[in-house]
Scaffold this active site. Structure first.
Site, PDB file in Angstrom:
ATOM      1  N   ASP A 179      -2.852   1.706  -4.395  1.00 26.05           N
ATOM      2  CA  ASP A 179      -2.735   3.115  -4.756  1.00 26.05           C
ATOM      3  C   ASP A 179      -1.760   3.840  -3.828  1.00 26.05           C
ATOM      4  OD1 ASP A 179      -3.445   5.617  -5.928  1.00 26.05           O
ATOM      5  OD2 ASP A 179      -4.927   5.939  -4.341  1.00 26.05           O
ATOM      6  N   GLU A 413      -9.572  -4.065   0.971  1.00 25.06           N
ATOM      7  CA  GLU A 413     -10.250  -4.161  -0.318  1.00 25.06           C
ATOM      8  C   GLU A 413      -9.927  -5.406  -1.139  1.00 25.06           C
ATOM      9  OE1 GLU A 413     -10.070  -0.486  -2.507  1.00 25.06           O
ATOM     10  OE2 GLU A 413     -11.378   0.491  -1.037  1.00 25.06           O
ATOM     11  N   TYR A 470     -16.821   5.762  -1.721  1.00 26.07           N
ATOM     12  CA  TYR A 470     -16.527   7.045  -2.370  1.00 26.07           C
ATOM     13  C   TYR A 470     -17.734   7.612  -3.102  1.00 26.07           C
ATOM     14  CZ  TYR A 470     -11.761   6.402  -0.893  1.00 26.07           C
ATOM     15  OH  TYR A 470     -10.644   6.264  -0.100  1.00 26.07           O
ATOM     16  N   GLU A 505     -12.827   4.468   4.933  1.00 27.60           N
ATOM     17  CA  GLU A 505     -12.316   5.410   3.929  1.00 27.60           C
ATOM     18  C   GLU A 505     -13.497   6.117   3.285  1.00 27.60           C
ATOM     19  OE1 GLU A 505      -9.673   4.045   0.814  1.00 27.60           O
ATOM     20  OE2 GLU A 505      -8.606   2.735   2.204  1.00 27.60           O
TER      21      GLU A 505
HETATM   22  C1  BDP Z   1      -9.382   3.015  -1.918  1.00 27.52           C
HETATM   23  C2  BDP Z   1      -8.081   2.384  -1.474  1.00 27.52           C
HETATM   24  C3  BDP Z   1      -6.980   3.408  -1.153  1.00 27.52           C
HETATM   25  C4  BDP Z   1      -6.938   4.433  -2.262  1.00 27.52           C
HETATM   26  C5  BDP Z   1      -8.303   5.116  -2.364  1.00 27.52           C
HETATM   27  C6  BDP Z   1      -8.322   6.223  -3.421  1.00 27.52           C
HETATM   28  O1  BDP Z   1      -8.269   1.563  -0.328  1.00 27.52           O
HETATM   29  O2  BDP Z   1      -5.757   2.768  -0.995  1.00 27.52           O
HETATM   30  O3  BDP Z   1      -5.893   5.356  -2.106  1.00 27.52           O
HETATM   31  O4  BDP Z   1      -9.221   4.137  -2.733  1.00 27.52           O
HETATM   32  O5  BDP Z   1      -8.577   5.911  -4.567  1.00 27.52           O
HETATM   33  O6  BDP Z   1     -10.120   2.183  -2.672  1.00 27.52           O
HETATM   34  O7  BDP Z   1      -8.041   7.359  -3.084  1.00 27.52           O
END
Ligand code: BDP
Length: 599
Positions: A179, A413, A470, A505
């Protein structure tokens, strides 16, 4: 690999500037030895990604080869010197020609490579330098993309009579399993440098601490006969000396390299031989895992920081020292102490800045996207291991001496859920390989994506569990009560594993200036609430030893229905203005100590 320097024995000549350039027209034939470049020549900046330098979709969406050229003259004064051409990064696959002759092929877009010019050029002559650059990604490149630009996904199907037809109509394009925009070209500096004929090939420093003293185990790789090492302090005073290609030096009452906001004290190893000289800045610090703690200099360190990108307007992923200096300033302004080089090794200058500023780095390879976009076992089907080993070796070779680097991340990932046994075998063997190469034997990890963590056998084998999650954004979207509930179920699981965990993240896309009285997704209020809710859960868990929101700043991506002008999860905008969440973190992190936050 040593960074090129100018001193009384060595000369660096900068080959950056405006080069001739053209895109291949799609036939992807050998273009260097015909008039194609001359006929289509345009001006391009080096270093920079070519994609955003012209107002032309062909540049933005280019798929395949592009060609660069310039001439350079070698000063006669370098006649008795050994000459080397160095590319800091060409993304992703490079063929280098001098006077029409292929002199180097290099795969991988984020690490330097060199060409010894012995027997290829002579001092005093003018040479034609041409570089062919291929930006295509596939299941065998790192980073990973879907094969051959023709894959065909989900919504492409709507209204199209058949997959075959759509493939015929669809422009060939890169289909990254990652991404971030697939910025390409000569992304970092190009330099010609000279050394004496008998020269210092490499220097390795392994620091340790003995009571109040610092110990420096050093190795100098050279054909020279005599080697003298002097260690100088910040004021330039010699504090210890040694002779020989390898040895141990004791620095009495040493000052340690400590992360921000403490003092990142640096010494210099001045290495002289009968013919050459190289000065290497280094720090004395130790890194060790102790149960669920990550110890720097024996003290429990808490990672406050970011996943980042090398990404800036116009330059793309092109080397941009002004942005690097500005980013360091903003990292400190927010009270952070660390970042991960997501999702590839950054320019060497950034690591030197981090050494000086005391910012801790988790150093990541470009292995992002392994196993995404395919139903096959990537570890058995695709030819990735050899290249992956090569980039790990080259990464350690380049970055091994930086005190700022405290951990290696082998990947971001990868799929560890669908073929758990193959994944376990692959990641544990690469883990052993990485440990075996690092002279400082730092911790090793890879970063795990949202998955069925009970099935995944590989993540738990790493020195530090690094997870991207997330909850509240991609899953349980907008419902932070449910998100915290699910997060806690997962944290309960990791607590039983008994390792330290960094949330590498977590984040929410946020449009700067979009305000709501009630926090809903994409608003600045939601981003602050999201982080506040999740951080509150981290604070209850001693084994969560770091929080790296995603991302430091907004960044560019491929166009698509999920991305309006790129990924907007930055705490800062792409031009580095703070969103409300940046102020939120500044308040939080300036009251969290670097050491001893968790017992
Ligand atoms: C994660 C990835 C990252 C993406 C992020 C996203 O590691 O590179 O930019 O998601 O979706 O899974 O913002």
């Amino acid at each position: 690999m040593l960074y090129p320097v100018t001193n009384e024995k060595r000369t660096v000549i900068d080959l950056n500037g405006v080069w001739g350039f053209c895109l291949d027209d799609g036939t992807n034939e050998e273009r260097i030895n015909n008039s194609f470049i001359a006929l289509n020549r345009e001006n391009i900046a080096v270093p920079a990604s070519y994609n955003d330098l012209k107002d032309d979709l062909r540049y933005r969406e280019h798929y395949g080869w592009a060609y660069y050229e310039r001439t350079f003259t070698i000063p006669e004064t370098l006649r008795s010197q050994r000459l080397v051409l160095r590319f800091d990064a060409v993304t992703h696959h490079a063929l280098v020609y001098i006077n029409g002759k292929l002199v180097k092929e290099h795969q991988g877009g984020f690490l330097p490579f060199e060409i010894s010019l012995d027997g290829i050029v002579t001092a005093g002559s003018t040479c034609l330098l041409q570089v062919a650059v291929d930006n295509r990604v596939s299941h065998s490149t790192l980073p990973v993309g879907n094969e051959d630009g023709t894959a065909f996904f989900g919504s492409d199907n709507a209204g199209v009579p058949s997959v075959e037809m759509a493939k015929k109509w669809r422009k060939k394009r890169n289909l990254p399993n990652f991404d971030f925009f697939n910025y390409a070209g000569i992304n970092r500096s190009v330099r010609l440098y000279s050394t004496p004929e008998k020269y210092i090939r490499d220097v390795t420093i392994v620091p340790s601490v003995d009571g109040a003293d610092g110990i420096v185990d050093y190795t100098v790789d050279t054909d020279c006969d005599s080697v003298f090492v002097a260690i100088t302090d910040r004021e330039g005073r010699t504090v210890a000396t040694a002779e020989g290609k390898e040895g141990r030096i004791r620095i009495e009452n040493a000052k340690l390299w400590n992360p921000y906001p403490e003092d990142p004290y640096l010494y210099t190893a001045v290495i002289k031989t009968e013919s050459d000289r190289y000065d290497l800045r280094f720090g004395i610090r130790t890194v060790r895992i102790d149960g669920r703690r990550f110890l720097i200099n024996g003290k429990p360190f808490f990672f406050k920081g970011f996943g980042k990108h090398e990404d800036s307007p116009v330059h793309g992923r092109g080397f941009d020292l002004a942005f690097d200096v500005k980013d360091m300033s903003l990292i400190k302004w927010m009270g952070a102490n660390s970042f991960r080089t997501s999702h590839y090794p950054y320019a060497e200058e950034m690591y030197s800045l981090a050494d000086e500023e005391g910012i801790v780095i988790i150093d990541e390879t470009p292995a992002v996207g392994i196993g995404a976009g395919t139903a096959q076992d990537p570890y058995k089907t695709f030819n990735i291991r050899k290249h992956h080993e090569d980039v790990i070796r080259d990464l350690i070779d380049r970055d091994k001496n930086h005190p700022s680097v405290v951990m290696w991340s082998m990947a971001n990932e990868p799929d560890t859920e669908h073929f758990p046994e193959s994944a376990e075998e692959y990641w544990t063997s690469l883990y052993d390989y990485t440990h075996s190469l690092d002279p400082q034997d730092r911790p090793v990890t890879f970063v795990c994506c949202q998955n069925n963590y009970e099935v995944d056998r590989a993540t738990r084998k790493m020195d530090v569990v690094c997870i991207n999650r997330y909850y509240g954004w991609y899953n349980l979207s907008g419902d932070m009560d449910a998100a915290c509930y699910a997060l806690n179920i997962e944290l309960d699981f990791w607590q039983t594993i008994g390792k330290p965990l960094i949330m590498t993240e977590y984040g929410a896309d946020t449009l700067p200036g979009f305000h709501l009285s009630q926090p809903e997704m994409f608003s600045e209020e939601f981003q602050v609430m999201y982080y506040d809710r999740i951080n509150t859960e981290f604070d209850k868990r001693d084994f969560v030893i770091g929080e790296h929101p995603w991302n430091f700043a907004d960044f560019n991506t491929i166009q698509g229905v999920y991305r309006a002008d790129g990924n907007r999860k930055g705490l800062l905008t792409r031009d580095r203005r703070p969103k409300m969440a940046a102020h939120y973190f500044r308040k939080r992190w300036t009251s969290i100590p670097t050491f001893g936050y968790k017992p």
